[in-house]
Scaffold this motif. Structure first.
Motif, PDB file in Angstrom:
ATOM      1  N   THR A 355       2.487  -4.555 -21.634  1.00 54.95           N
ATOM      2  CA  THR A 355       3.502  -5.206 -20.801  1.00 54.95           C
ATOM      3  C   THR A 355       3.382  -4.744 -19.350  1.00 54.95           C
ATOM      4  O   THR A 355       3.472  -5.549 -18.410  1.00 54.95           O
ATOM      5  CB  THR A 355       4.901  -4.890 -21.347  1.00 54.95           C
ATOM      6  OG1 THR A 355       4.994  -5.353 -22.698  1.00 54.95           O
ATOM      7  CG2 THR A 355       5.970  -5.564 -20.509  1.00 54.95           C
ATOM      8  N   ARG A 356       3.165  -3.442 -19.148  1.00 53.66           N
ATOM      9  CA  ARG A 356       3.009  -2.931 -17.789  1.00 53.66           C
ATOM     10  C   ARG A 356       1.735  -3.457 -17.138  1.00 53.66           C
ATOM     11  O   ARG A 356       1.704  -3.735 -15.935  1.00 53.66           O
ATOM     12  CB  ARG A 356       3.005  -1.408 -17.811  1.00 53.66           C
ATOM     13  CG  ARG A 356       4.336  -0.777 -18.244  1.00 53.66           C
ATOM     14  CD  ARG A 356       4.264   0.723 -18.193  1.00 53.66           C
ATOM     15  NE  ARG A 356       3.921   1.196 -16.864  1.00 53.66           N
ATOM     16  CZ  ARG A 356       3.544   2.447 -16.598  1.00 53.66           C
ATOM     17  NH1 ARG A 356       3.440   3.333 -17.574  1.00 53.66           N
ATOM     18  NH2 ARG A 356       3.259   2.815 -15.371  1.00 53.66           N
ATOM     19  N   LEU A 357       0.664  -3.604 -17.929  1.00 52.26           N
ATOM     20  CA  LEU A 357      -0.556  -4.173 -17.382  1.00 52.26           C
ATOM     21  C   LEU A 357      -0.330  -5.602 -16.897  1.00 52.26           C
ATOM     22  O   LEU A 357      -0.790  -5.989 -15.820  1.00 52.26           O
ATOM     23  CB  LEU A 357      -1.661  -4.161 -18.448  1.00 52.26           C
ATOM     24  CG  LEU A 357      -2.465  -2.871 -18.614  1.00 52.26           C
ATOM     25  CD1 LEU A 357      -3.404  -2.994 -19.798  1.00 52.26           C
ATOM     26  CD2 LEU A 357      -3.240  -2.549 -17.356  1.00 52.26           C
ATOM     27  N   GLY A 358       0.399  -6.378 -17.691  1.00 52.96           N
ATOM     28  CA  GLY A 358       0.685  -7.750 -17.280  1.00 52.96           C
ATOM     29  C   GLY A 358       1.502  -7.811 -16.008  1.00 52.96           C
ATOM     30  O   GLY A 358       1.226  -8.608 -15.102  1.00 52.96           O
ATOM     31  N   ALA A 359       2.523  -6.928 -15.905  1.00 51.38           N
ATOM     32  CA  ALA A 359       3.339  -6.903 -14.689  1.00 51.38           C
ATOM     33  C   ALA A 359       2.518  -6.456 -13.483  1.00 51.38           C
ATOM     34  O   ALA A 359       2.676  -6.976 -12.373  1.00 51.38           O
ATOM     35  CB  ALA A 359       4.541  -5.977 -14.890  1.00 51.38           C
ATOM     36  N   GLY A 360       1.616  -5.495 -13.691  1.00 49.99           N
ATOM     37  CA  GLY A 360       0.779  -5.043 -12.587  1.00 49.99           C
ATOM     38  C   GLY A 360      -0.191  -6.115 -12.114  1.00 49.99           C
ATOM     39  O   GLY A 360      -0.426  -6.266 -10.915  1.00 49.99           O
ATOM     40  N   VAL A 361      -0.755  -6.872 -13.054  1.00 52.55           N
ATOM     41  CA  VAL A 361      -1.676  -7.950 -12.676  1.00 52.55           C
ATOM     42  C   VAL A 361      -0.946  -9.026 -11.877  1.00 52.55           C
ATOM     43  O   VAL A 361      -1.472  -9.556 -10.890  1.00 52.55           O
ATOM     44  CB  VAL A 361      -2.337  -8.540 -13.941  1.00 52.55           C
ATOM     45  CG1 VAL A 361      -3.098  -9.814 -13.602  1.00 52.55           C
ATOM     46  CG2 VAL A 361      -3.275  -7.530 -14.571  1.00 52.55           C
ATOM     47  N   GLU A 362       0.279  -9.347 -12.298  1.00 56.04           N
ATOM     48  CA  GLU A 362       1.053 -10.340 -11.544  1.00 56.04           C
ATOM     49  C   GLU A 362       1.328  -9.852 -10.125  1.00 56.04           C
ATOM     50  O   GLU A 362       1.214 -10.613  -9.157  1.00 56.04           O
ATOM     51  CB  GLU A 362       2.363 -10.633 -12.275  1.00 56.04           C
ATOM     52  CG  GLU A 362       2.197 -11.404 -13.569  1.00 56.04           C
ATOM     53  CD  GLU A 362       1.595 -12.777 -13.355  1.00 56.04           C
ATOM     54  OE1 GLU A 362       1.856 -13.387 -12.309  1.00 56.04           O
ATOM     55  OE2 GLU A 362       0.835 -13.233 -14.235  1.00 56.04           O
ATOM     56  N   ALA A 363       1.698  -8.580  -9.984  1.00 59.74           N
ATOM     57  CA  ALA A 363       1.948  -8.040  -8.643  1.00 59.74           C
ATOM     58  C   ALA A 363       0.661  -8.026  -7.816  1.00 59.74           C
ATOM     59  O   ALA A 363       0.674  -8.298  -6.612  1.00 59.74           O
ATOM     60  CB  ALA A 363       2.525  -6.627  -8.753  1.00 59.74           C
ATOM     61  N   TYR A 364      -0.474  -7.727  -8.454  1.00 59.20           N
ATOM     62  CA  TYR A 364      -1.763  -7.711  -7.740  1.00 59.20           C
ATOM     63  C   TYR A 364      -2.105  -9.109  -7.226  1.00 59.20           C
ATOM     64  O   TYR A 364      -2.574  -9.270  -6.105  1.00 59.20           O
ATOM     65  CB  TYR A 364      -2.846  -7.204  -8.694  1.00 59.20           C
ATOM     66  CG  TYR A 364      -4.186  -6.958  -8.042  1.00 59.20           C
ATOM     67  CD1 TYR A 364      -4.515  -5.708  -7.547  1.00 59.20           C
ATOM     68  CD2 TYR A 364      -5.126  -7.976  -7.938  1.00 59.20           C
ATOM     69  CE1 TYR A 364      -5.751  -5.476  -6.964  1.00 59.20           C
ATOM     70  CE2 TYR A 364      -6.353  -7.754  -7.353  1.00 59.20           C
ATOM     71  CZ  TYR A 364      -6.662  -6.498  -6.871  1.00 59.20           C
ATOM     72  OH  TYR A 364      -7.874  -6.284  -6.288  1.00 59.20           O
ATOM     73  N   ARG A 365      -1.866 -10.124  -8.043  1.00 58.41           N
ATOM     74  CA  ARG A 365      -2.168 -11.488  -7.621  1.00 58.41           C
ATOM     75  C   ARG A 365      -1.254 -11.938  -6.485  1.00 58.41           C
ATOM     76  O   ARG A 365      -1.650 -12.763  -5.663  1.00 58.41           O
ATOM     77  CB  ARG A 365      -2.024 -12.443  -8.809  1.00 58.41           C
ATOM     78  CG  ARG A 365      -3.117 -12.271  -9.863  1.00 58.41           C
ATOM     79  CD  ARG A 365      -2.887 -13.155 -11.070  1.00 58.41           C
ATOM     80  NE  ARG A 365      -3.963 -13.033 -12.036  1.00 58.41           N
ATOM     81  CZ  ARG A 365      -3.962 -13.596 -13.247  1.00 58.41           C
ATOM     82  NH1 ARG A 365      -2.906 -14.323 -13.606  1.00 58.41           N
ATOM     83  NH2 ARG A 365      -4.970 -13.440 -14.062  1.00 58.41           N
ATOM     84  N   ARG A 366      -0.029 -11.407  -6.453  1.00 59.53           N
ATOM     85  CA  ARG A 366       0.879 -11.747  -5.354  1.00 59.53           C
ATOM     86  C   ARG A 366       0.499 -11.031  -4.073  1.00 59.53           C
ATOM     87  O   ARG A 366       1.054 -11.341  -3.018  1.00 59.53           O
ATOM     88  CB  ARG A 366       2.321 -11.392  -5.725  1.00 59.53           C
ATOM     89  CG  ARG A 366       2.909 -12.215  -6.848  1.00 59.53           C
ATOM     90  CD  ARG A 366       4.412 -12.023  -6.906  1.00 59.53           C
ATOM     91  NE  ARG A 366       4.794 -10.622  -6.921  1.00 59.53           N
ATOM     92  CZ  ARG A 366       5.002  -9.923  -8.026  1.00 59.53           C
ATOM     93  NH1 ARG A 366       4.859 -10.506  -9.221  1.00 59.53           N
ATOM     94  NH2 ARG A 366       5.357  -8.658  -7.969  1.00 59.53           N
ATOM     95  N   GLY A 367      -0.390 -10.062  -4.153  1.00 57.99           N
ATOM     96  CA  GLY A 367      -0.752  -9.283  -2.975  1.00 57.99           C
ATOM     97  C   GLY A 367       0.098  -8.050  -2.788  1.00 57.99           C
ATOM     98  O   GLY A 367      -0.066  -7.344  -1.797  1.00 57.99           O
ATOM     99  N   ASP A 368       0.998  -7.750  -3.736  1.00 63.59           N
ATOM    100  CA  ASP A 368       1.833  -6.553  -3.655  1.00 63.59           C
ATOM    101  C   ASP A 368       1.102  -5.413  -4.360  1.00 63.59           C
ATOM    102  O   ASP A 368       1.382  -5.064  -5.509  1.00 63.59           O
ATOM    103  CB  ASP A 368       3.195  -6.824  -4.317  1.00 63.59           C
ATOM    104  CG  ASP A 368       4.206  -5.714  -4.032  1.00 63.59           C
ATOM    105  OD1 ASP A 368       3.817  -4.700  -3.409  1.00 63.59           O
ATOM    106  OD2 ASP A 368       5.374  -5.855  -4.427  1.00 63.59           O
ATOM    107  N   PHE A 369       0.121  -4.827  -3.662  1.00 59.37           N
ATOM    108  CA  PHE A 369      -0.742  -3.831  -4.278  1.00 59.37           C
ATOM    109  C   PHE A 369       0.000  -2.521  -4.552  1.00 59.37           C
ATOM    110  O   PHE A 369      -0.359  -1.793  -5.461  1.00 59.37           O
ATOM    111  CB  PHE A 369      -1.958  -3.580  -3.385  1.00 59.37           C
ATOM    112  CG  PHE A 369      -2.720  -4.825  -3.076  1.00 59.37           C
ATOM    113  CD1 PHE A 369      -3.284  -5.578  -4.085  1.00 59.37           C
ATOM    114  CD2 PHE A 369      -2.855  -5.269  -1.768  1.00 59.37           C
ATOM    115  CE1 PHE A 369      -3.981  -6.745  -3.813  1.00 59.37           C
ATOM    116  CE2 PHE A 369      -3.549  -6.434  -1.482  1.00 59.37           C
ATOM    117  CZ  PHE A 369      -4.110  -7.172  -2.506  1.00 59.37           C
ATOM    118  N   LYS A 370       1.021  -2.203  -3.771  1.00 58.55           N
ATOM    119  CA  LYS A 370       1.799  -0.994  -4.018  1.00 58.55           C
ATOM    120  C   LYS A 370       2.546  -1.100  -5.343  1.00 58.55           C
ATOM    121  O   LYS A 370       2.555  -0.155  -6.141  1.00 58.55           O
ATOM    122  CB  LYS A 370       2.786  -0.781  -2.854  1.00 58.55           C
ATOM    123  CG  LYS A 370       3.596   0.504  -2.966  1.00 58.55           C
ATOM    124  CD  LYS A 370       2.701   1.735  -2.898  1.00 58.55           C
ATOM    125  CE  LYS A 370       3.521   3.017  -2.921  1.00 58.55           C
ATOM    126  NZ  LYS A 370       2.665   4.218  -2.905  1.00 58.55           N
TER     127      LYS A 370
END
Length: 579
Positions: A355-370
């Protein structure tokens, strides 16, 4: 609330099998009641019935409540429903895998300026105009390699177009069957049961036609976009020979027919893409649903209030203690947020990490790398460390990113993506532009770029201008600095730390006058905005900008190096596996 009893429907009728437990529950209750009577062990059975007073209906009340509660719970679980509600239907557009021929034949110039540049432009038009659906990009020569996996982000695929060239391929060749097999594998790994494959090439053979027929048998249509002209043009092969490349349309048409797709020759407009039908993806037959989009609504929650009323019986005697224990134990069983990675009462640790991996990938695609970094931290797995390295690299934290890639390679030695990304990040770290120092010059003079020589005898960087001096406007290497306290002609001058204010003012005035003249010349061409911003810079800011621009011009521009390294590593891995 009006109930249509004629439309009564159970969403989960298999739950009614739990009603078979009613007789065993009644027998167990009766057996425990008889065993729990202490008089039976001390009084004969024929006398006991005369000594005890029968409880009547009250004695059986507990059993009735228990059976009624069980029945209500099973009916609620079965999901009674008497009405339907509208529900949107998700229809998945068919994915598209594009396979581009990057053999040496693609350098032929019968499509000016070359077939390769025309193919790049056509792919850019396809990615720009396609209306939804996932797209993947393959490149093939002697073997096929994945440039970009299936994604709905067309801009992410377009990033690789300028790097596509025969020089990135490990070996020259033209094996379209390898590309078709790799495209089918990509589609199957994504879970798609149907999809489209677009092949961009100028010739195929019989084995390629058989591969297209195999792809069609698995539910994937193969279309072909012909590159070149029937007259053809000369090209230089990988071994240096001058050969002739012509567009062979008959085999290409036959392959498209075998693959259940279409054929079109590349055109100057979008007529070819429209003829192939790749701009508007079709809806997958497996994801298309008939009907009006209605779904039965689960009304089982209406049985919960009477079930809660029956549960009040549990407050009698020991039932109250058991209820208190459950109320205290359940909250304690739920872990704190900081321990989420260790699993919860309802989810395993691997499910929490996923679940955390999925949330991190979504944030990465949005450009929110932090935010992506915060999600990936603490996931002690190969995907966790790999994604964490990517998020750190995008934030410029190259050392931490390399450390994360190293942990990936310790667990998965030779992982191609990790090896390629680590090499790219390490190169970026070595080329990273310097940040201004925080020393005695107020942090306004730039350091020399990486690779500069050591310090001079006076302890000053050779490429670093001393306070009060200006860097040459041509961004070339700065001239050697004289010894502190001397001029070039041997006459005395103020020390480097105390520049002459009058000379500095004259130099600034002369440079401002030159800048104004440049602004007037550029204003006629509509390019005065950047010049105005540069005119507003302080001398120190201008020097720093010029130093960075000079450093950028020294950085080699090779966008295909990453793809070349990636394909080479994949080729070596396939050799080890005997493919």
């Amino acid at each position: 609330m009006n109930i249509d009893w004629n439309a009564l429907h159970l969403v989960r009728p298999e739950a009614l099998w739990a009603l078979l437990a009613l007789p065993p529950i009644a027998l167990l209750w009766h057996w425990r009641r008889r065993r729990g009577n202490a008089w039976q062990a001390n009084v004969d059975a024929h006398l006991l019935r005369h000594l005890l007073v029968a409880g009547g209906r009250r004695a059986w009340g507990g059993l009735v409540l228990l059976l009624a509660g069980w029945t209500l719970a099973v009916l609620a679980l079965a999901g009674p429903s008497w009405r339907q509600v509208a529900q949107p239907l998700w229809q998945s557009p068919s994915p598209l895998v594009v396979a581009l021929d990057l053999s040496s034949r693609v350098t032929a110039t019968d499509l000016p300026p070359s077939r390769l540049l025309q193919a790049r432009a056509k792919l850019a038009s396809l990615l720009r105009q396609r209306q939804g659906g996932e797209v993947a990009l393959l490149a093939y020569a002697d073997d096929a390699y994945t440039v970009a996996p299936l994604t709905e982000d067309m801009a992410n695929v377009a990033l690789y177009l300028d790097a596509l060239a025969p020089t990135v391929m490990p070996r020259d060749g033209q094996r379209a069957e390898r590309a078709l097999q790799a495209a089918v594998l990509l589609l199957q790994q994504s879970g798609a049961r149907s999809g489209d494959i677009l092949l961009l090439t100028d010739r195929v053979d019989d084995s390629d036609g058989r591969a297209a027929g195999s792809a069609r048998a698995q539910g994937f249509n193969v279309s072909v976009l012909g590159l070149g002209t029937p007259t053809g043009a000369a090209y230089r092969s990988g071994d240096g020979q001058i050969l002739q490349a012509r567009l062979e349309e008959a085999p290409l048409r036959a392959l498209a027919i075998a693959g259940g797709g279409r054929y079109a020759r590349i055109a100057n407009d979008d007529a070819d893409l429209k003829a192939l039908g790749v701009l508007t993806p079709t809806i997958s037959a497996d994801d298309r649903r008939d009907g009006d989009g209605l779904a039965w609504r689960d009304e089982g929650f209406w049985l919960l209030p009477p079930l809660l009323l029956l549960s009040l019986w549990a407050f009698r005697r020991r039932g109250l203690a058991m209820l208190l224990v459950a109320c205290v134990a359940l909250p304690l069983a739920a872990p704190a947020p900081a321990q989420a990675a260790e699993g919860t009462l309802w989810r395993r640790a691997d499910q929490v990490d996923q679940t955390r991996l999925g949330a991190g990938v979504e944030a990465y695609r949005r450009g929110d790398f932090k935010a992506a970094q915060q999600q990936f931290e603490g996931i002690d797995s190969v995907p966790g460390w790999y994604n964490l390295g990517n998020a750190l690299a995008r934030q410029g934290q190259y050392d931490a990113a390399i450390e994360a890639y190293d942990k990936v390679l310790r667990r998965a030695p030779g992982m191609p993506d990790a090896v390629a990304n680590r090499a790219a990040v390490d190169a970026a770290r070595k080329r990273k532009p310097p940040t201004p120092p925080q020393g005695g010059d107020g942090g306004q003079s730039p350091k020399p770029p990486p690779g500069a020589q050591g310090k001079s005898q006076q302890g000053q960087d050779p490429g670093k201008p001393s306070p009060g001096q200006r860097q040459p406007a041509d961004n070339g290497p700065p001239p050697p600095q004289p010894e502190p306290g001397q001029k070039k002609d041997g006459q005395a001058r103020p020390a480097a730390g105390n520049p002459d204010p009058a000379a500095q003012a004259r130099a600034d005035a002369a440079q401002r006058e030159q800048m104004q003249q440049a602004l007037q010349r550029q204003g006629k061409d509509g390019k005065d905005a950047p010049a105005q911003r540069q005119a507003a810079e302080s001398p120190q800011q201008r020097e720093q900008r010029q130093a960075v621009e000079a450093w950028m011009r020294r950085v080699p521009d090779d966008p295909g190096s990453l793809l070349r390294a990636k394909f080479q590593l994949e080729n070596e891995r396939r050799k080890r596996e005997g493919r």
